[in-house]
Design a protein around this motif. Structure first.
Motif, PDB file in Angstrom:
ATOM      1  N   ILE A 258       0.870  -1.106  -0.198  1.00 54.98           N
ATOM      2  CA  ILE A 258       0.055   0.007  -0.111  1.00 54.98           C
ATOM      3  C   ILE A 258       0.871   1.351  -0.080  1.00 54.98           C
ATOM      4  O   ILE A 258       2.136   1.312   0.457  1.00 54.98           O
ATOM      5  N   SER A 259       0.253   2.313  -0.547  1.00 57.61           N
ATOM      6  CA  SER A 259       1.221   3.471  -0.695  1.00 57.61           C
ATOM      7  C   SER A 259       0.626   4.670  -0.070  1.00 57.61           C
ATOM      8  O   SER A 259       0.753   5.938  -0.345  1.00 57.61           O
ATOM      9  N   ASP A 260      -0.400   4.223   1.169  1.00 55.50           N
ATOM     10  CA  ASP A 260      -0.809   5.532   1.923  1.00 55.50           C
ATOM     11  C   ASP A 260      -0.124   5.113   3.454  1.00 55.50           C
ATOM     12  O   ASP A 260      -0.493   4.222   3.880  1.00 55.50           O
ATOM     13  N   VAL A 261       0.343   5.957   3.993  1.00 54.81           N
ATOM     14  CA  VAL A 261       1.156   5.613   5.073  1.00 54.81           C
ATOM     15  C   VAL A 261       0.152   5.722   6.297  1.00 54.81           C
ATOM     16  O   VAL A 261       0.282   4.931   7.155  1.00 54.81           O
ATOM     17  N   ASN A 262      -1.005   6.400   6.125  1.00 59.03           N
ATOM     18  CA  ASN A 262      -2.136   6.316   7.434  1.00 59.03           C
ATOM     19  C   ASN A 262      -2.613   4.973   7.290  1.00 59.03           C
ATOM     20  O   ASN A 262      -3.030   4.455   8.132  1.00 59.03           O
ATOM     21  N   GLU A 263      -3.008   4.486   6.065  1.00 61.06           N
ATOM     22  CA  GLU A 263      -3.445   3.227   5.708  1.00 61.06           C
ATOM     23  C   GLU A 263      -2.629   2.074   6.510  1.00 61.06           C
ATOM     24  O   GLU A 263      -3.322   1.171   7.141  1.00 61.06           O
ATOM     25  N   ARG A 264      -1.392   2.300   6.170  1.00 59.71           N
ATOM     26  CA  ARG A 264      -0.438   1.258   6.870  1.00 59.71           C
ATOM     27  C   ARG A 264      -0.515   1.282   8.123  1.00 59.71           C
ATOM     28  O   ARG A 264      -0.232   0.262   9.110  1.00 59.71           O
ATOM     29  N   LEU A 265      -0.487   2.519   8.948  1.00 61.46           N
ATOM     30  CA  LEU A 265      -0.566   2.671  10.403  1.00 61.46           C
ATOM     31  C   LEU A 265      -1.661   1.978  10.819  1.00 61.46           C
ATOM     32  O   LEU A 265      -1.457   1.334  11.996  1.00 61.46           O
ATOM     33  N   GLU A 266      -2.732   2.344  10.178  1.00 62.76           N
ATOM     34  CA  GLU A 266      -4.130   1.617  10.670  1.00 62.76           C
ATOM     35  C   GLU A 266      -3.949   0.129  10.685  1.00 62.76           C
ATOM     36  O   GLU A 266      -4.369  -0.395  11.889  1.00 62.76           O
ATOM     37  N   LEU A 267      -3.625  -0.301   9.726  1.00 56.47           N
ATOM     38  CA  LEU A 267      -3.216  -1.914   9.765  1.00 56.47           C
ATOM     39  C   LEU A 267      -2.273  -2.559  10.788  1.00 56.47           C
ATOM     40  O   LEU A 267      -2.587  -3.623  11.368  1.00 56.47           O
ATOM     41  N   LEU A 268      -1.352  -1.609  10.860  1.00 54.83           N
ATOM     42  CA  LEU A 268      -0.296  -2.171  12.026  1.00 54.83           C
ATOM     43  C   LEU A 268      -0.833  -2.067  13.379  1.00 54.83           C
ATOM     44  O   LEU A 268      -0.562  -2.849  14.423  1.00 54.83           O
ATOM     45  N   LYS A 269      -1.654  -0.867  13.659  1.00 57.99           N
ATOM     46  CA  LYS A 269      -2.479  -0.737  14.936  1.00 57.99           C
ATOM     47  C   LYS A 269      -3.406  -2.131  14.981  1.00 57.99           C
ATOM     48  O   LYS A 269      -3.281  -2.434  16.181  1.00 57.99           O
ATOM     49  N   ASN A 270      -4.150  -2.341  14.157  1.00 59.06           N
ATOM     50  CA  ASN A 270      -4.975  -3.298  14.244  1.00 59.06           C
ATOM     51  C   ASN A 270      -4.193  -4.664  14.431  1.00 59.06           C
ATOM     52  O   ASN A 270      -4.689  -5.469  15.234  1.00 59.06           O
ATOM     53  N   ALA A 271      -3.081  -4.744  13.811  1.00 59.22           N
ATOM     54  CA  ALA A 271      -2.680  -6.059  14.006  1.00 59.22           C
ATOM     55  C   ALA A 271      -1.889  -6.267  15.307  1.00 59.22           C
ATOM     56  O   ALA A 271      -1.835  -7.208  16.081  1.00 59.22           O
TER      57      ALA A 271
END
Length: 278
Positions: A258-271
């Motif tokens: 993915i190329s959206d840093v906020n989307e990546r951060l959200e996924l990492l938080k959920n993980a």
């Protein structure tokens, strides 16, 4: 000169060479190299070759390199399309991350020689993805006379494969790749209402992730990576969590793709939140 080869599903390819006298002459070397290139086809997942010291040095050993040598990191200029050697490996490689690699297959011995002598990066790509990471060799930790080695590589920038592979000496794959970064990364200097909102979201997600990492006793990680910019921080967290078996490979690849840093951060938080239930 005589050449022999055996193949098996489990062991890949074993090539052996016998010479009726001293090894000499470029013609013999060309014969052996041609045979190896025909033997170690892309269909073989592994290969092994034992030859004389002269052959191993000429084919695989980077000139003048010894264990402990370090190399400057050459970052790719711009985000243009580039043709790179490819290392297909079931690891999750992220920008800014440094990992060791053990090199023993002929095609990847050839890769190390090529990259060091040409001062070229190469691409690591997971077999289940068309997205990978450009890496630089930063150190040769150990290397033997047969060119088996342990190298340290550092991730630079992500790429998407353009599926234009060719296979060159010893089965080494080359492909055209298109490099990319997170959307909006370059525009952050221009503060608009939209970027202010984006930065506010980033800060909130970063704080949530940091708190969760502290909860799971990642204090040393926070001390080492806590002050990195948001993109480096997100990839550092992704690398740390990629070692956790309860998180799916599909999820780990999403962090890279993915190329959206906020989307990546959200996924990492959920993980991280999901680990509370393990």
């Amino acid at each position: 000169a005589t050449v022999e080869a055996e193949s098996g599903e489990a062991d890949g390819v074993v090539a052996g060479f016998g010479f009726d006298g001293a090894l000499n002459g470029q013609e013999v070397r060309n014969l052996v190299k041609h045979f190896l290139n025909e033997t170690f086809k892309k269909d073989f997942s592994t290969g092994y070759f034992v030859g004389s010291n002269e052959l191993m040095e000429e084919f695989f050993l980077p000139k003048g390199v010894k264990a402990g040598d370090s190399f400057a990191v050459a970052l790719p200029k711009g985000l243009a399309t580039k043709r790179l050697p490819i290392f297909r490996l079931p690891v999750f490689m992220y920008p800014g991350v440094q990992i060791p690699l053990r090199i023993f297959e002929p095609r990847y011995k050839s890769l190390v020689k090529y990259c060091i002598e040409k001062e070229s990066p190469f691409g690591i790509i997971h077999p289940e993805s068309e997205c990978g990471c450009v890496v630089n060799i930063v150190k040769v930790d150990d290397i033997s006379n047969s060119a088996e080695s342990i190298i340290s590589v550092q991730g630079a920038v992500r790429f998407r494969s353009l599926a234009n592979s060719t296979f060159e000496d010893f089965g080494l794959e080359f492909d055209d790749v298109e490099m990319f970064e997170d959307v909006g990364a370059v525009q952050r200097n221009e503060m608009t209402l939209n970027t202010e909102e984006q930065l506010s979201t980033e800060l909130s997600l970063r704080k949530s992730i940091t708190n969760l990492l502290e909860e799971f006793n990642y204090k040393h990680f926070i001390q080492t990576n806590g002050n990195k910019d948001i993109h480096e921080f997100s990839f550092a967290v992704a690398h740390e969590l990629s070692h956790i078996n309860t998180i799916s490979d599909e999820e780990k690849l999403k962090w890279l793709e993915i190329s959206d840093v906020n989307e990546r951060l959200e996924l990492l938080k959920n993980a991280l939140l999901s680990l509370r239930q393990v």
